[in-house]
Scaffold this motif. Structure first.
Motif, mmCIF file in Angstrom:
data_model
loop_
_atom_site.group_PDB
_atom_site.id
_atom_site.type_symbol
_atom_site.label_atom_id
_atom_site.label_comp_id
_atom_site.label_asym_id
_atom_site.label_seq_id
_atom_site.Cartn_x
_atom_site.Cartn_y
_atom_site.Cartn_z
ATOM 1 N N VAL A 174 0.847 -1.190 0.000
ATOM 2 C CA VAL A 174 0.000 0.000 0.000
ATOM 3 C C VAL A 174 0.885 1.244 0.000
ATOM 4 O O VAL A 174 0.614 2.222 -0.693
ATOM 5 N N GLU A 175 1.984 1.202 0.755
ATOM 6 C CA GLU A 175 2.893 2.338 0.808
ATOM 7 C C GLU A 175 3.554 2.577 -0.542
ATOM 8 O O GLU A 175 3.755 3.721 -0.940
ATOM 9 N N VAL A 176 3.886 1.518 -1.267
ATOM 10 C CA VAL A 176 4.500 1.665 -2.588
ATOM 11 C C VAL A 176 3.515 2.318 -3.543
ATOM 12 O O VAL A 176 3.866 3.241 -4.289
ATOM 13 N N ALA A 177 2.275 1.842 -3.528
ATOM 14 C CA ALA A 177 1.259 2.411 -4.419
ATOM 15 C C ALA A 177 1.025 3.882 -4.088
ATOM 16 O O ALA A 177 0.886 4.718 -4.999
ATOM 17 N N LEU A 213 1.562 7.221 -6.536
ATOM 18 C CA LEU A 213 0.511 8.217 -6.733
ATOM 19 C C LEU A 213 0.978 9.607 -6.305
ATOM 20 O O LEU A 213 0.668 10.607 -6.970
ATOM 21 N N ALA A 214 1.729 9.675 -5.237
ATOM 22 C CA ALA A 214 2.229 10.972 -4.774
ATOM 23 C C ALA A 214 3.189 11.582 -5.787
ATOM 24 O O ALA A 214 3.129 12.778 -6.078
ATOM 25 N N SER A 215 4.079 10.764 -6.357
ATOM 26 C CA SER A 215 5.026 11.298 -7.336
ATOM 27 C C SER A 215 4.317 11.733 -8.614
ATOM 28 O O SER A 215 4.678 12.737 -9.229
ATOM 29 N N ILE A 216 3.289 11.012 -9.029
ATOM 30 C CA ILE A 216 2.510 11.411 -10.205
ATOM 31 C C ILE A 216 1.790 12.733 -9.932
ATOM 32 O O ILE A 216 1.783 13.634 -10.778
ATOM 33 N N THR A 217 1.223 12.876 -8.750
ATOM 34 C CA THR A 217 0.520 14.104 -8.393
ATOM 35 C C THR A 217 1.464 15.298 -8.399
ATOM 36 O O THR A 217 1.131 16.369 -8.924
ATOM 37 N N VAL A 218 2.647 15.132 -7.835
ATOM 38 C CA VAL A 218 3.627 16.221 -7.820
ATOM 39 C C VAL A 218 4.040 16.570 -9.248
ATOM 40 O O VAL A 218 4.173 17.748 -9.599
ATOM 41 N N GLY A 219 4.218 15.580 -10.112
ATOM 42 C CA GLY A 219 4.572 15.838 -11.500
ATOM 43 C C GLY A 219 3.504 16.622 -12.232
ATOM 44 O O GLY A 219 3.808 17.549 -12.986
ATOM 45 N N VAL A 220 2.247 16.267 -12.027
ATOM 46 C CA VAL A 220 1.146 16.981 -12.675
ATOM 47 C C VAL A 220 1.082 18.421 -12.176
ATOM 48 O O VAL A 220 0.889 19.362 -12.961
ATOM 49 N N MET A 221 1.255 18.618 -10.872
ATOM 50 C CA MET A 221 1.235 19.974 -10.324
ATOM 51 C C MET A 221 2.381 20.810 -10.877
ATOM 52 O O MET A 221 2.197 21.979 -11.221
#
Length: 120
Positions: free
Chosen positions: A76-79, A83-91
């Motif tokens: 769960v932590e890996v997933a 998701l956190a890295s994708i969110t930061v990239g989009v921002m």
């Protein structure tokens, strides 16, 4: 002589004849245990303890969340990390896009130009 700002604080009479719970030159200070509220002095209440209780409760909540977080499964932590890295990239992409748009030579409204100036 000192000018008093309000008749409520300085009712007149002999020097030092301040209204209730006020002292000092021009009756500008509140006595110990009171605070200035507009033109009068009000008693300090139990609200002094509210921030202390709020910090204590917040500390307990953060501790409980930290404990629950540490008990999560590794997958769960890996997933969530992905998701956190994708969110930061989009921002980051969004902010870069705003910076590019703000550098274009169009006649933008003043409010929009001020908004774009924050991203330069």
């Amino acid at each position: 002589l000192f000018k008093c700002e309000s008749l409520e604080r300085c009712p007149g009479g002999p020097p030092g004849g301040c209204s209730k719970n006020t002292i000092g030159i021009s009756c500008a200070k509140c006595v110990s245990g009171f605070y200035r509220s507009g033109r009068s002095c009000k008693p300090c209440g139990a609200f002094v303890y509210v921030p202390l209780v709020a910090y204590f409760v917040g500390f307990l909540i953060i501790g409980a969340l930290r404990m629950l977080w540490s008990q999560r499964a590794a997958h769960v932590e890996v997933a969530e990390g992905v998701l956190a890295s994708i969110t930061v990239g989009v921002m980051l992409n969004f902010v870069q896009g705003l910076g590019i748009i703000s550098s274009l030579n169009f006649e933008f409204p003043v409010g929009l130009l001020e908004f774009f100036a924050a991203f330069k």
